[in-house]
Scaffold this motif. Structure first.
Motif, PDB file in Angstrom:
ATOM      1  N   THR A 164      -4.455  10.851  -8.797  1.00  0.00           N
ATOM      2  CA  THR A 164      -4.281   9.814  -9.816  1.00  0.00           C
ATOM      3  C   THR A 164      -5.610   9.341 -10.389  1.00  0.00           C
ATOM      4  OG1 THR A 164      -4.310   8.044  -8.160  1.00  0.00           O
ATOM      5  CG2 THR A 164      -2.171   9.016  -8.695  1.00  0.00           C
ATOM      6  N   HIS A 165      -6.713   9.585  -9.678  1.00  0.00           N
ATOM      7  CA  HIS A 165      -8.008   9.082 -10.134  1.00  0.00           C
ATOM      8  C   HIS A 165      -8.483   9.801 -11.400  1.00  0.00           C
ATOM      9  CE1 HIS A 165      -8.887   7.751  -5.717  1.00  0.00           C
ATOM     10  NE2 HIS A 165      -7.948   7.045  -6.298  1.00  0.00           N
TER      11      HIS A 165
ATOM     12  N   ASN B 237       1.506  13.425  -9.899  1.00  0.00           N
ATOM     13  CA  ASN B 237       1.422  12.095 -10.505  1.00  0.00           C
ATOM     14  C   ASN B 237       2.781  11.630 -11.015  1.00  0.00           C
ATOM     15  OD1 ASN B 237      -1.649  11.471 -10.637  1.00  0.00           O
ATOM     16  ND2 ASN B 237      -1.490  13.575 -11.361  1.00  0.00           N
TER      17      ASN B 237
ATOM     18  N   PHE C 130       0.840  -1.193   0.000  1.00  0.00           N
ATOM     19  CA  PHE C 130       0.000   0.000   0.000  1.00  0.00           C
ATOM     20  C   PHE C 130       0.881   1.250   0.000  1.00  0.00           C
ATOM     21  CE2 PHE C 130      -2.636  -3.317   1.794  1.00  0.00           C
ATOM     22  CZ  PHE C 130      -3.868  -3.102   1.193  1.00  0.00           C
ATOM     23  N   HIS C 131       0.480   2.211  -0.804  1.00  0.00           N
ATOM     24  CA  HIS C 131       1.196   3.485  -0.856  1.00  0.00           C
ATOM     25  C   HIS C 131       0.730   4.359   0.308  1.00  0.00           C
ATOM     26  CE1 HIS C 131       2.033   7.612  -2.559  1.00  0.00           C
ATOM     27  NE2 HIS C 131       3.195   7.007  -2.674  1.00  0.00           N
ATOM     28  N   ASP C 132       1.678   4.819   1.109  1.00  0.00           N
ATOM     29  CA  ASP C 132       1.350   5.595   2.302  1.00  0.00           C
ATOM     30  C   ASP C 132       2.031   6.949   2.244  1.00  0.00           C
ATOM     31  OD1 ASP C 132       0.375   5.673   5.277  1.00  0.00           O
ATOM     32  OD2 ASP C 132       2.483   6.248   5.358  1.00  0.00           O
TER      33      ASP C 132
ATOM     34  N   VAL D  37      -0.885  -0.946  -4.426  1.00  0.00           N
ATOM     35  CA  VAL D  37      -2.188  -0.292  -4.287  1.00  0.00           C
ATOM     36  C   VAL D  37      -1.962   1.185  -3.987  1.00  0.00           C
ATOM     37  CG1 VAL D  37      -4.360  -0.234  -3.015  1.00  0.00           C
ATOM     38  CG2 VAL D  37      -3.226  -2.425  -3.438  1.00  0.00           C
ATOM     39  N   PHE D  38      -2.555   2.042  -4.816  1.00  0.00           N
ATOM     40  CA  PHE D  38      -2.439   3.491  -4.638  1.00  0.00           C
ATOM     41  C   PHE D  38      -3.830   4.074  -4.424  1.00  0.00           C
ATOM     42  CE2 PHE D  38       1.306   2.247  -6.940  1.00  0.00           C
ATOM     43  CZ  PHE D  38       2.310   3.060  -6.440  1.00  0.00           C
ATOM     44  N   ASP D  39      -3.947   4.928  -3.431  1.00  0.00           N
ATOM     45  CA  ASP D  39      -5.207   5.624  -3.159  1.00  0.00           C
ATOM     46  C   ASP D  39      -4.892   7.111  -3.056  1.00  0.00           C
ATOM     47  OD1 ASP D  39      -7.764   6.325  -2.581  1.00  0.00           O
ATOM     48  OD2 ASP D  39      -7.729   5.640  -0.506  1.00  0.00           O
ATOM     49  N   ASN D  40      -4.780   7.728  -4.212  1.00  0.00           N
ATOM     50  CA  ASN D  40      -4.407   9.136  -4.271  1.00  0.00           C
ATOM     51  C   ASN D  40      -5.408   9.854  -5.168  1.00  0.00           C
ATOM     52  OD1 ASN D  40      -2.912  11.497  -5.658  1.00  0.00           O
ATOM     53  ND2 ASN D  40      -1.652  11.065  -3.863  1.00  0.00           N
ATOM     54  N   ALA D  41      -6.007  10.915  -4.645  1.00  0.00           N
ATOM     55  CA  ALA D  41      -7.081  11.595  -5.374  1.00  0.00           C
ATOM     56  C   ALA D  41      -6.614  12.120  -6.727  1.00  0.00           C
ATOM     57  CB  ALA D  41      -7.632  12.741  -4.525  1.00  0.00           C
TER      58      ALA D  41
END
Length: 225
Positions: A177-178, A145, A73-75, A171-175
């Motif tokens: 990149t969406h 990005n 996970f990307h933190d 897993v990346f959860d970055n606004a």
């Protein structure tokens, strides 16, 4: 080479004995070298060296269907110099101690983390997926990005080089990149209704160090292409 072959054969024998003993605790092999109250490896340094050399040599990776899958996970975390709370008893005659106002300088840390390994460095620690970033328009700008892609490529290089025996998922959860699309890509919402020579696409301006360029008011500088 003879010592290595001797150690390899003995290592195979130890492996077989260990599995047999785990299956049946009464299955104790006959020791042709003496009693079981001391290790054969303690009395034969050459045999010990050959056995350890074979046991520690690189083993071939398991087939894909038997490989373990590790999820990374990307933190991203930001730490502030004055981010603290102090509660204590003070004497009635004690004067107030002044503290710095505001959050103070910040330091952003981005890394890849998994439940299996924790953070992602190479086994020797010489390589790491960690990125230290000074966020802000007067520092390095903001984590874009391009920075995420660069960090992902670095993480994949470490995994391919040092953790080849496993499957890995990043897993990346970055606004940001969406909704990201390539610089210069056409946007249907900004197209003109009819053919126009004035139609163009706006992209962010970067300096020679690939850092974003800002106006004095803090807005990102744009250019049309």
């Amino acid at each position: 080479m003879d010592d290595f072959k001797k150690g390899m054969a003995f290592a195979h024998r130890l492996h077989k004995w260990s599995h047999a003993f785990l299956a049946n605790y009464e299955d104790i092999p006959i020791n042709p070298y003496g009693k079981w109250n001391e290790s054969i490896l303690d009395r034969d340094a050459t045999l010990a060296y050959g056995s350890l050399k074979w046991l520690y040599q690189a083993q071939p990776p398991p087939p894909p269907h038997r490989q373990t899958t590790v999820v990374w996970f990307h933190d991203e975390s930001t730490f502030y110099a004055n981010d603290q709370k102090v509660k204590q008893w003070v004497h009635v005659n004690e004067t107030a101690k002044p503290y710095a106002k505001g959050e103070g300088p910040s330091q952003m840390v981005a890394n890849m983390v998994s439940a299996d390994y924790g953070w992602l460095p190479s086994p020797g620690g010489s390589e790491t997926a960690q990125v230290l970033f000074k966020a802000g328009k007067n520092c390095k700008g903001y984590f874009t990005n391009e920075d995420i892609l660069s960090q992902a490529n670095n993480a994949m290089d470490i995994l391919v080089k040092h953790f080849l025996n496993e499957n890995h998922i990043l897993v990346f959860d970055n606004a940001m990149t969406h909704a990201k699309w390539a610089d210069g890509a056409l946007s249907a919402s900004k197209m003109t209704k009819n053919i126009s020579d004035k139609f163009s696409v706006e992209v962010n301006v970067h300096d020679k160090a690939r850092q974003l360029v800002y106006f004095p008011d803090g807005k990102i500088m744009k250019e049309k292409i």
